[in-house]
Design a protein around this motif. Sequence first.
Motif, short mmCIF file in Angstrom:
data_model
loop_
_atom_site.label_atom_id
_atom_site.label_comp_id
_atom_site.label_asym_id
_atom_site.label_seq_id
_atom_site.Cartn_x
_atom_site.Cartn_y
_atom_site.Cartn_z
N HIS A 43 0.84 -1.20 0.00
CA HIS A 43 0.00 0.00 0.00
C HIS A 43 0.88 1.26 0.00
O HIS A 43 1.86 1.32 0.73
N LYS A 68 -14.01 4.47 1.76
CA LYS A 68 -12.58 4.77 1.67
C LYS A 68 -11.70 3.55 1.89
O LYS A 68 -10.47 3.67 1.98
N SER A 121 -9.28 0.65 1.31
CA SER A 121 -8.27 0.43 0.27
C SER A 121 -7.50 -0.88 0.44
O SER A 121 -6.65 -1.20 -0.36
N TYR A 153 -16.68 -4.63 -5.34
CA TYR A 153 -15.86 -3.42 -5.46
C TYR A 153 -15.87 -2.90 -6.90
O TYR A 153 -15.97 -1.69 -7.13
N SER A 154 -15.79 -3.80 -7.86
CA SER A 154 -15.82 -3.40 -9.27
C SER A 154 -17.13 -2.71 -9.61
O SER A 154 -17.17 -1.77 -10.42
N GLY A 165 -14.61 0.94 -8.74
CA GLY A 165 -13.22 0.79 -8.37
C GLY A 165 -12.53 -0.32 -9.14
O GLY A 165 -13.18 -1.23 -9.67
N VAL A 166 -11.22 -0.24 -9.22
CA VAL A 166 -10.43 -1.23 -9.95
C VAL A 166 -9.60 -2.03 -8.95
O VAL A 166 -8.66 -1.49 -8.33
N LYS A 191 -5.68 -1.72 -8.14
CA LYS A 191 -5.26 -0.34 -8.40
C LYS A 191 -5.82 0.61 -7.35
O LYS A 191 -5.08 1.27 -6.62
N ASP A 192 -7.15 0.66 -7.24
CA ASP A 192 -7.79 1.55 -6.28
C ASP A 192 -7.87 0.92 -4.88
O ASP A 192 -7.99 1.64 -3.88
N ALA A 193 -7.86 -0.38 -4.82
CA ALA A 193 -7.83 -1.11 -3.56
C ALA A 193 -7.06 -2.40 -3.79
O ALA A 193 -7.10 -2.99 -4.89
N ARG A 221 -5.09 -8.31 -10.40
CA ARG A 221 -6.32 -8.03 -9.65
C ARG A 221 -6.16 -8.46 -8.19
O ARG A 221 -6.69 -7.82 -7.29
#
Length: 357
Positions: A152, A220, A222, A239-240, A244-245, A248-250, A269
């Motif tokens: 992270h 929020k 992640s 999440y998708s 969100g990706v 990448k985003d989490a 992924r």
Amino acid sequence: MLKFFYTFLLMLGTTYGPVARAESVLFLNPGKVDEAFWISYSQFMQAAATDLGIDLRILYSRRMPELTLAQARLALQGPDRPDYLVFVNEQYIAPQVLRLAQSSGVKLFMVNASLTANQMSLLGERPDRLGSLVPNDEEGGYLMLKELIRQHPPVAPGQVIELLAFSGLKITPSAQLREQGMMRALAEHPEVRLRQLVYSGWTRDRAYEQAKLLLRRYPKVSLVWSANDEMAFGAMQAYSETGGVPGKDALFSAVNTSTAALKAKVDGRLSVLLGGNFTLGGWALVELHDLDRGVDISQYGGRDRQIPLLQLIDKSTARRMLAMGDSPDYGVDFRRLSAKGRPTSYRYPFSLQTLMR
């Protein structure tokens, strides 16, 4: 009626190998017949059994402990008893199995989850309980969160990293241990805040429904820690759907080396993947085969052992495992792993690296 019930139980299982083999082993698989982890577990056991000349039979109990006990009762008290019964202390059923086994003549070996300290103190030692092999579940849960946090991006002082966790069945030893490992890692990182831990029963659908609610509640988040791959995929799907990706985003993590999980690791992924514990049943057969040949396995690492099978899988290892495909023998010569005739300094090389050679 009993004959009908016996036939019904056999239909829930899978029979492997020729009938006339040296020693007979029955494995009570606690999983479902379509569950990727337990399918791969059985396949690896069959590879070992074929190589070692063991008559292996596997029955699935579809995560129903009452069915496991019914299968054990028929195996231990019926007319067609195996030489060895291999089973999991899933949902802490071991004491009932041990009671059923008294005076049966069948020898017992536990995998994945052995007797708890309380169960051992109550039951004591028994000559028909040969030993156990369990993986490093607590360490696995710890390593998984540590690696998630390592990947992270750093946060500014005073800011927090938000985490969601998806565990299995609350009364399953492996789920409890992986959760304990996660909490140990969490205690080392005050910048990470666990927003919620939920129990998804190892299933994708349950994790998906839970994640839809949790991601609305905690937008929020992640980091997402999951105790198996199916729950990770359920959370990733939810999440998708938020836009969100994953990766990448989490960052998402999982345990198990199913084909889908290995591919998700390769394509990014899944940021963290642990695996290797699907081999445990095959390694147990190596020890049982040695026991049948008079080897004292207590001289080669102990009769009750925890082995560090769960390890971090990087992209290179994931690609190699995918390339192995469904090789019927996994490229392992199980007979060469035997301790028979070896010095007592020998230790069984039970690890994922044995498959990678």
